[in-house]
Design an enzyme around this catalytic site. Structure first.
Site, PDB file in Angstrom:
ATOM      1  N   ASN A 206       0.927  -1.171   0.063  1.00 60.48           N
ATOM      2  CA  ASN A 206      -0.028  -0.093   0.044  1.00 60.48           C
ATOM      3  C   ASN A 206       0.854   1.021   0.056  1.00 60.48           C
ATOM      4  OD1 ASN A 206       0.492   0.993   2.775  1.00 60.48           O
ATOM      5  ND2 ASN A 206      -0.335  -1.341   3.224  1.00 60.48           N
ATOM      6  N   LYS A 338     -11.645  -3.052  19.096  1.00 56.65           N
ATOM      7  CA  LYS A 338     -10.384  -3.498  19.292  1.00 56.65           C
ATOM      8  C   LYS A 338      -9.960  -3.209  20.756  1.00 56.65           C
ATOM      9  CE  LYS A 338      -9.000  -2.839  14.664  1.00 56.65           C
ATOM     10  NZ  LYS A 338      -7.899  -3.062  13.673  1.00 56.65           N
TER      11      LYS A 338
END
Ligand code: CTP
Length: 397
Positions: A206, A338
């Site tokens: 990326n 998370k």
């Protein structure tokens, strides 16, 4: 109040440059005192520094007009100690705790930052003992303004030349201005992209530049933290003093981060970790044998941030969220899912906060609420993030 700097001059030809450094520090508003080793007085007379600093110069522990304990007096007076030039000898003494003259005794008595600006012959600088001492001193939290390469006074060419005077003065002022609120803390920072192999020469990646994470690492070091920087493939230079662990894939980054986190007080997960990786990785270069490839099967990577949150206990973990819409809602949901203490939410649809840019526009999302920051250069964003991490660390202490 004026910032107070003690300049310790040890015995090298670059000692004459310290006269200029004393003046420039005064010009920048500092009160400066000077201590000299016996050898240093062979190069520049103490009277020169006395006239420049308007203070008596410390050259002898047992004969100082202002105090019977001048080393203790200097250490409690100064906000910072600059050893310049720093010889191999003074660094070796400090590294081994030897205090046998006014300079080494004074450095040992210091509890505020000490910066060494070494200068010496290239072979003395590169000697294994000198390098080992530099390494040890760094690990113990001493700062270094590293020498440069060039023509040395002895005629040799190479590393060992005192850093430029403006650079030395700039470093001193930067440390004086910087907060030391993270001293004694070790922070894990991950940064950059990951590369997920398709075969031995191809990968999925990326566009992350790693700049945000490297800025955080540098700012944390400036504020006194020890930093473990786990970096995906990116060509950025290692911030001075960071322990850098280079990794390639999401799995490598997971392994390095989970291991390093065991010895850290906080983690900041800025890396753009691939969410998926090819299920099968050919160990050779795939041949162009078919007209088109139907698909590459991808499987989910392990979530590093979630794993660090799962094991963190009372430690602090901060993640990032790159979003293009509904920034704060998604970031708050990600934080809760998370289990992170904070999410730095990054609107990547804005031109000033795309991958690779030098600025960023973020919102800091915690259980207490959301704070949107203005667009700022990444080093400033890094300090704003660290302000919150520092506050969270103090709350938990
Ligand atoms: N992250 C991680 N490990 C992964 C993937 C992401 O630690 N395998 C971390 C990143 O470093 C970042 C945060 O998770 O701190 C980014 O969240 P991410 O999981 O990529 O977002 P997603 O859950 O994938 O949500 P989205 O649907 O927005 O992509």
């Amino acid at each position: 109040m004026k910032k107070r700097v003690l300049v310790i001059v040890s015995g090298g030809i670059a000692a004459y440059k310290s006269c200029d450094i004393v003046r420039r520090l005064q010009d920048a508003g500092c009160d400066v005192r000077v201590c000299m080793t016996a050898d240093a007085t062979q190069f520049v007379g103490p009277i020169t520094f006395e006239a420049l600093s308007h203070h008596p110069v410390l050259t002898n522990l047992f004969d100082f007009p202002e105090s019977p304990n001048p080393h203790i007096m200097m250490a409690s007076w100064a906000d910072l100690c600059l050893v310049c030039p720093a010889t191999a000898d003074i660094m070796a003494k400090v590294a081994s705790g030897i205090a046998d003259d006014c300079a080494s005794t004074t450095v040992l008595a210091f509890h505020t930052p000490v910066l060494f600006a070494p200068a010496m012959n290239v072979h003395m600088w590169q000697d294994a003992a000198t390098q080992a001492n530099v390494q040890l001193l760094r690990e113990r939290g001493y700062g270094f303004i590293m020498p440069t390469s060039g023509l040395l006074a002895c005629g040799d060419v190479g590393e060992g030349k005192l850093a430029d005077v403006p650079e030395i003065v700039g470093c001193v002022l930067k440390v004086l201005e910087s907060k030391r609120d993270l001293a004694g803390k070790r922070i894990l920072v991950n940064a950059g992209p990951t590369h997920e192999a398709i075969d031995s020469v191809r990968y999925i990646a990326n566009a992350s530049s790693g700049k945000m994470g490297f800025s955080i690492a540098e700012a944390a070091l400036d504020r006194g933290a020890e930093v473990v920087l786990v970096a995906g493939p990116c060509p950025l230079p290692t911030p001075e003093g960071a322990e850098r662990i280079d990794v390639v894939s999401a799995q490598d980054m997971y392994d390095a981060c989970t291991a390093a986190f065991e010895r850290c007080d906080a983690a900041i997960c800025s890396a753009a970790v691939a969410d998926y990786t090819p299920r099968a990785k050919a160990d050779h270069k795939l041949k162009k044998s078919v007209e088109h490839i139907e698909s590459i099967e991808l499987v989910e990577t392990k979530d590093i941030l979630a794993e660090l949150c799962r094991t963190k206990g009372t430690r602090i973990v901060c993640g990032f969220a790159a979003e293009t819409n509904d920034l704060v809602e998604y970031a708050q949901a990600k934080r809760e899912r998370k289990g992170a203490d904070m999410i730095v939410a990054n609107d990547v649809s804005r031109s000033e906060s795309t991958f690779g840019s030098d600025t960023n526009h973020v919102s800091l999302v915690t259980a207490a609420g959301v704070e949107e920051l203005p667009t700022m250069p990444k080093p400033q964003v890094a300090n704003a993030i660290l302000d919150r991490i520092s506050a969270l660390l103090s709350e938990r202490a």
